[in-house]
Design an enzyme around this catalytic site. Structure first.
Site, mmCIF file in Angstrom:
data_model
loop_
_atom_site.group_PDB
_atom_site.id
_atom_site.type_symbol
_atom_site.label_atom_id
_atom_site.label_comp_id
_atom_site.label_asym_id
_atom_site.label_seq_id
_atom_site.Cartn_x
_atom_site.Cartn_y
_atom_site.Cartn_z
ATOM 1 C CE LYS A 1 -4.406 -1.519 1.725
ATOM 2 N NZ LYS A 1 -5.496 -1.329 2.658
ATOM 3 C CE LYS B 1 -5.549 -7.857 -1.876
ATOM 4 N NZ LYS B 1 -5.452 -7.706 -0.489
ATOM 5 C CE LYS C 1 -13.940 -2.721 -0.582
ATOM 6 N NZ LYS C 1 -13.997 -2.485 0.850
HETATM 7 P P1 TYM Z 1 -10.733 -5.688 3.509
HETATM 8 O O1 TYM Z 1 -11.725 -4.616 3.726
HETATM 9 O O2 TYM Z 1 -9.613 -5.461 2.550
HETATM 10 O O3 TYM Z 1 -11.456 -7.023 3.048
HETATM 11 C C1 TYM Z 1 -12.551 -7.576 3.774
HETATM 12 C C2 TYM Z 1 -12.483 -9.089 3.700
HETATM 13 O O4 TYM Z 1 -12.480 -9.525 2.327
HETATM 14 C C3 TYM Z 1 -11.381 -10.397 2.109
HETATM 15 N N1 TYM Z 1 -10.879 -10.199 0.737
HETATM 16 C C4 TYM Z 1 -10.703 -11.186 -0.155
HETATM 17 N N2 TYM Z 1 -10.919 -12.508 -0.084
HETATM 18 C C5 TYM Z 1 -10.647 -13.251 -1.189
HETATM 19 N N3 TYM Z 1 -10.175 -12.716 -2.353
HETATM 20 C C6 TYM Z 1 -9.949 -11.381 -2.470
HETATM 21 N N4 TYM Z 1 -9.507 -10.864 -3.617
HETATM 22 C C7 TYM Z 1 -10.212 -10.551 -1.342
HETATM 23 N N5 TYM Z 1 -10.107 -9.211 -1.108
HETATM 24 C C8 TYM Z 1 -10.513 -9.015 0.173
HETATM 25 C C9 TYM Z 1 -10.343 -9.984 3.135
HETATM 26 O O5 TYM Z 1 -9.430 -11.030 3.392
HETATM 27 C C10 TYM Z 1 -11.197 -9.653 4.326
HETATM 28 O O6 TYM Z 1 -11.511 -10.821 5.068
HETATM 29 N N6 TYM Z 1 -7.675 -5.466 7.431
HETATM 30 C C11 TYM Z 1 -8.968 -5.949 7.000
HETATM 31 C C12 TYM Z 1 -10.124 -5.454 7.823
HETATM 32 C C13 TYM Z 1 -10.019 -5.686 9.295
HETATM 33 C C14 TYM Z 1 -10.172 -6.908 9.972
HETATM 34 C C15 TYM Z 1 -10.035 -6.598 11.359
HETATM 35 C C16 TYM Z 1 -10.405 -8.215 9.548
HETATM 36 C C17 TYM Z 1 -9.789 -4.718 10.232
HETATM 37 N N7 TYM Z 1 -9.812 -5.272 11.474
HETATM 38 C C18 TYM Z 1 -10.104 -7.595 12.313
HETATM 39 C C19 TYM Z 1 -10.473 -9.201 10.519
HETATM 40 C C20 TYM Z 1 -10.340 -8.888 11.886
HETATM 41 C C21 TYM Z 1 -9.190 -5.482 5.569
HETATM 42 O O7 TYM Z 1 -8.650 -4.521 5.132
HETATM 43 O O8 TYM Z 1 -10.133 -6.182 4.918
#
Ligand code: TYM
Length: 344
Positions: free
Chosen positions: A123, A206, A209
């Protein structure tokens, strides 16, 4: 030497926490890698699902868009089948425990640990010096999210694995520094056929967004025509499909589309390989379009209905924040007592 480790309050054994950033539309990776699993876990666990707006602002967010996205992402969760009566659904900034515990974890976590985080490197890119301190400390806040509830399990996509390992490192370091058994060793739950959905334009990246091209992802706001266009234009190769999994190892785009098909139809990917053995992509894509529209359209329609009712969405978030705070506040107090903060 006998251990003198003090057990503080009980660790829940079936409490789930997971989070999602309320930035822009949810895409198929979020849905298949995370949200759909969150839905299926509801009957067996106490579930806490969070729109992580404090994480979102580690990169600049337009304020009005952040507000709208928080409602929209909440609506997507509800439309996908998250039940706000059983599960707790809220936005992170409204429960103070997250930011408080994150600060304490900033003092437990180590620069060396954060320096290894691949997501920060991706990032921040080349411009590391200009990245926010928040982006760097992002995984400490994530550990705080999870440990503020002493969650036993965290369902996520594969890209979050490293952050969950860091959460365990922080829990372990805190417990051993203060000689307590305060925080659990939380288990990741990474399951299903689509733990890592790839971009439709480039099978080595991957689905995300932040990718500039909208053609690289299917979102939960796409109508049937958009879905059809994106799948028709999805990158493939000139060879026909094959039943052999190994043959697809060097064909990431073909493999990704097969995985998406398997996940959307809830069958093992090997079955999809058998079914389309020798088929041309045109036939496969036609069936994939029908399947994607059938699964996603009802969610999109319900989501639009909910977005048009912000009063209801806000009431879900308010209620969720109250219930979340009831669980997290005593845990933060326990941590304060352990660390010796005076609570006069
Ligand atoms: P975020 O917002 O990027 O994504 C949310 C969830 O979607 C999953 N994900 C994917 N799974 C499969 N293929 C993909 N291409 C893909 N893109 C996203 C992510 O693995 C996630 O489960 N840091 C985290 C948010 C967070 C969080 C937490 C998660 C903050 N605190 C505590 C678990 C526990 C994030 O940015 O997810």
């Amino acid at each position: 030497m006998a251990s003198t480790t003090k057990q503080v309050s009980e660790h829940p054994t079936n409490r789930i926490f997971s989070g999602i950033q309320p930035t822009g539309n949810l895409h198929l990776g979020n849905y298949l890698g995370a949200i759909r699993n969150w839905v299926t876990l509801q009957p067996d666990y106490e579930c806490i699902y969070c729109m992580v707006d404090l994480h979102a602002v580690t990169m600049y967010q337009d304020p009005a868009e952040l507000t709208a996205s928080t409602r929209e992402v909440t609506a997507s969760l509800l439309a996908s089948g998250i039940d706000p009566k059983g599960s707790i659904v809220f936005n992170q900034s409204q429960v103070h425990a997250h930011a408080e515990l994150a600060w304490l974890f900033n003092c437990v976590s180590r620069m060396g640990w954060l320096n290894r985080m691949t997501q920060f490197k991706e990032k921040a890119g080349k411009n590391r010096e200009n990245a926010s301190v928040g982006l760097y400390a992002y995984p400490n806040l994530m550990a705080a999210d999870i440990l503020a509830y002493k969650a036993s399990h965290v369902p996520v996509g594969a890209d979050q694995k490293q952050h969950l390992e860091l959460t365990r490192d922080i829990a372990q370091a805190f417990n051993s520094t203060y000689d307590v058994d305060c925080f659990p060793m939380t288990e990741p739950l990474i399951f299903g056929e689509a733990t890592r959905v790839m971009s439709l334009r480039d099978g080595s990246k991957k689905m995300s967004k932040s990718e500039p091209s909208d053609m690289s992802r299917i979102t939960l706001t796409d109508g049937p025509d958009d879905i059809a266009k994106k799948i028709r234009k999805a990158k493939t190769d000139p060879l026909p499909l094959t039943a052999s999994l190994e043959d697809l190892e060097d064909r990431p785009e073909a493999k990704n589309l097969m995985v998406i098909f398997a996940a959307l139809s809830n069958v093992p990917v090997t079955e999809v390989h058998q079914r389309f053995d020798g088929a041309e992509f045109s036939q496969f894509k036609k069936e994939l379009i029908e399947l994607a529209v059938e699964v996603l359209s009802p969610i999109t329609t319900e989501m639009q209905r909910l977005v048009a009712d912000p009063g209801y969405v806000d009431s879900v978030l308010r209620d969720g924040a109250e219930r979340a705070a009831e669980l997290a506040t005593p845990i933060v107090k326990e941590v304060q007592d352990i660390m010796g903060f005076l609570r006069p």
